[in-house]
Scaffold this motif. Structure first.
Motif, short mmCIF file in Angstrom:
data_model
loop_
_atom_site.label_atom_id
_atom_site.label_comp_id
_atom_site.label_asym_id
_atom_site.label_seq_id
_atom_site.Cartn_x
_atom_site.Cartn_y
_atom_site.Cartn_z
N GLY A 222 0.51 -0.68 -0.27
CA GLY A 222 0.30 0.19 0.22
C GLY A 222 0.71 0.71 0.28
N ALA A 223 1.54 1.30 0.79
CA ALA A 223 2.58 2.87 0.70
C ALA A 223 3.57 2.99 -0.50
N GLU A 224 3.88 1.08 -1.32
CA GLU A 224 4.64 1.94 -2.54
C GLU A 224 3.46 1.97 -3.72
N SER A 225 2.04 1.66 -3.71
CA SER A 225 0.98 2.34 -4.95
C SER A 225 0.63 3.39 -4.17
N ASN A 226 0.33 4.40 -2.99
CA ASN A 226 0.60 5.50 -2.26
C ASN A 226 2.13 6.54 -2.59
N TRP A 227 3.43 5.91 -2.77
CA TRP A 227 4.31 5.95 -3.66
C TRP A 227 4.01 7.18 -5.19
N ALA A 228 3.43 5.45 -6.19
CA ALA A 228 3.02 6.29 -7.29
C ALA A 228 2.40 7.28 -7.89
N ALA A 229 0.87 7.65 -6.66
CA ALA A 229 -0.44 7.63 -6.65
C ALA A 229 0.55 9.57 -7.07
N SER A 230 2.24 9.64 -5.22
CA SER A 230 2.41 10.92 -5.25
C SER A 230 3.29 11.38 -6.69
N GLU A 231 3.97 10.08 -7.28
CA GLU A 231 4.76 10.80 -8.16
C GLU A 231 3.61 10.76 -9.33
N ILE A 232 2.73 10.17 -9.88
CA ILE A 232 2.09 10.74 -11.12
C ILE A 232 1.97 12.08 -11.10
N ALA A 233 0.74 12.25 -9.79
CA ALA A 233 0.38 13.61 -9.69
C ALA A 233 1.66 14.75 -10.12
N ALA A 234 2.40 14.22 -9.48
CA ALA A 234 3.70 15.81 -9.72
C ALA A 234 4.14 15.40 -10.98
N GLY A 240 4.01 15.83 -17.94
CA GLY A 240 4.91 14.54 -18.06
C GLY A 240 3.82 13.91 -18.54
N GLY A 241 2.79 13.84 -18.64
CA GLY A 241 1.81 13.32 -19.79
C GLY A 241 1.80 11.90 -19.77
N PHE A 242 1.66 10.85 -20.20
CA PHE A 242 1.58 9.75 -20.65
C PHE A 242 2.82 8.50 -20.43
N ALA A 243 3.61 9.45 -20.85
CA ALA A 243 5.07 9.17 -20.90
C ALA A 243 5.57 9.02 -19.28
N GLY A 244 4.87 9.90 -18.65
CA GLY A 244 5.71 10.47 -17.22
C GLY A 244 4.99 9.50 -16.02
N ARG A 245 3.52 8.72 -16.25
CA ARG A 245 2.84 7.98 -15.54
C ARG A 245 3.69 6.53 -16.31
N MET A 246 3.62 5.97 -17.26
CA MET A 246 4.36 4.65 -17.49
C MET A 246 5.56 4.36 -17.01
N ARG A 247 6.10 5.74 -16.51
CA ARG A 247 8.27 5.93 -15.81
C ARG A 247 7.72 5.26 -14.58
N GLN A 334 -6.43 -3.34 -13.59
CA GLN A 334 -6.88 -3.05 -15.14
C GLN A 334 -6.14 -1.45 -15.81
N GLY A 335 -5.40 -0.63 -15.27
CA GLY A 335 -4.80 0.28 -15.95
C GLY A 335 -3.46 0.46 -16.18
N SER A 336 -2.88 -0.69 -16.11
CA SER A 336 -1.03 -0.98 -16.45
C SER A 336 -1.00 -2.49 -16.85
N ARG A 337 -0.59 -2.50 -17.83
CA ARG A 337 -0.74 -4.50 -18.47
C ARG A 337 0.58 -5.06 -17.27
#
Length: 378
Positions: A222-234, A240-247, A334-337
């Motif tokens: 859960g902590a890792e998922s929260n980290w990812a959500a924060s990074e995607i928001a930043a 950064g668009g979809f490329a940033g989200r993919m990273r 469902q959001g990422s292969r």
């Protein structure tokens, strides 16, 4: 209804029956009719799991030590496996049947294709309820479901299924309680009640610890998922668009690899240990309720049963939290292969803990019904 009268509990989802035009309920009626024609004896069936009659009859049969005249007939479909109620019924009945050496009383009907049951979905995480079903001689109804109900092929299949029920009743061995052999037992020695109690008492803290470890790993996920959500928001803020989200998603998948592997192994271990011991524990609880036992054995049973209740209390809370977490990642899966297989593995591992809780809850329910002369035990 007596314990010698043949009884079938029909386990299915009402939604499946409605989607199939009521054919599931009609199939039960056709089997009942065919059974009576073949044997001359009525077969009572219970269909409506929401009724008090179904629940009362179900518990009465379980608590009376189900005999070779009691069947659970699950109608297996993808939706059936999504129903926690249906999963609970299979797990509970299988444990009681196995505790008496009567595994054949669980008679699944494979009604709509479940890929895991026919090994067509090897990439999906293992499902322990599917494994319970696969170990039985399930009946394949996937093509027959599409036949006209008055066709010769359909009527013959109904007759054969009713004949099979009759043969199981005629040939089933006597119910023999399954014992738990202590791990260090010498083969020639038969375990006594006290030895079995001691073995189980030693195992309980380990199960409790496993649940705590599981919760800790899930918390780290859960902590890792929260980290990812924060990074995607930043990243979105920076454009950064979809490329940033993919990273971020790719990095999250890498960071989750180890905890996902651990949670998968822990979930499988927890389920396997509880499922293996379930028939014996049911036998122990039943023996304590039905037999005159010594003062020493009674005291051991009282201690063991108190610990079962404590375990049930702790794991119930943890299991509810895990269920909530599993629901929360359902959409994210469902959001990422790349993340999808990992989230499926996490959900499958959580499901093993949820299904394991069914076993513990059944022990706790049985303990509640035992009077060992000590009100504090309840």
């Amino acid at each position: 209804m007596t314990n010698t009268q043949p009884v079938g509990f029909w386990s299915y989802t009402h939604r499946d029956d409605r989607l199939d035009g009521g054919r599931i309920v009609r199939l039960s009626e056709q089997i009942v009719n065919a059974f009576e024609i073949i044997t001359g004896e009525p077969l009572e069936t219970f269909l409506d799991k929401k009724s008090l009659e179904w629940g009362d009859a179900w518990r009465t049969r379980l608590d009376a030590a189900i005999t070779s005249t009691t069947f659970l007939i699950p109608i297996v479909t993808p939706k059936f496996l999504m129903s926690q109620e249906c999963r609970r019924e299979i797990i509970t009945f299988a444990g009681h049947a196995a505790s008496l050496g009567l595994d054949e009383l669980l008679l699944p009907i494979h009604y709509v294709n479940v890929p895991q049951l026919t090994h067509e979905a090897e990439e999906r995480p293992a499902d322990e309820v599917v494994e319970l079903i696969s170990k039985r001689q399930w009946v394949d109804w996937r093509e027959l479901r599409l036949e006209d109900e008055d066709s010769p092929a359909y009527r013959k299949a109904v007759h054969e299924l009713a004949q099979r029920l009759a043969e199981i009743i005629d040939t089933a061995p006597p119910a023999l309680p399954v014992e738990i052999a202590p791990q260090n037992q010498v083969e020639e020695e038969l375990p006594g009640f006290l030895e079995i109690m001691a073995e189980m008492e030693e195992a309980l803290p380990a199960w409790h610890e496993t649940v705590q470890q599981f919760a800790e790993i899930i918390a780290s996920i859960g902590a890792e998922s929260n980290w990812a959500a924060s990074e995607i928001a930043a990243s979105d803020t920076r454009g950064g668009g979809f490329a940033g989200r993919m990273r971020v998603t790719d990095e999250l998948a890498t960071r989750l690899a180890d905890p996902v592997e651990k949670v998968d192994a822990l979930g499988s271990k927890y389920w396997a240990e509880l499922a293996a011991i379930d028939p014996g524990v049911i036998g122990i609880i039943r023996r304590a309720s039905e037999e005159d036992i010594s003062t020493e054995d009674e005291e051991a049973a009282r201690t063991f049963f108190k610990e079962i209740k404590e375990l049930a209390g702790v794991t119930t809370t943890t299991t509810a939290q895990l269920q909530e977490f599993s629901n929360s990642i359902g959409g994210a899966a469902q959001g990422s292969r790349r993340l999808r297989p990992q989230f499926r593995t996490i959900q499958a591992a959580i499901q093993k803990v949820i299904d394991s809780q069914t076993i513990i809850n059944e022990w706790s329910r049985m303990v509640d019904d035992i009077d060992l002369g000590d009100d504090d035990q309840q």
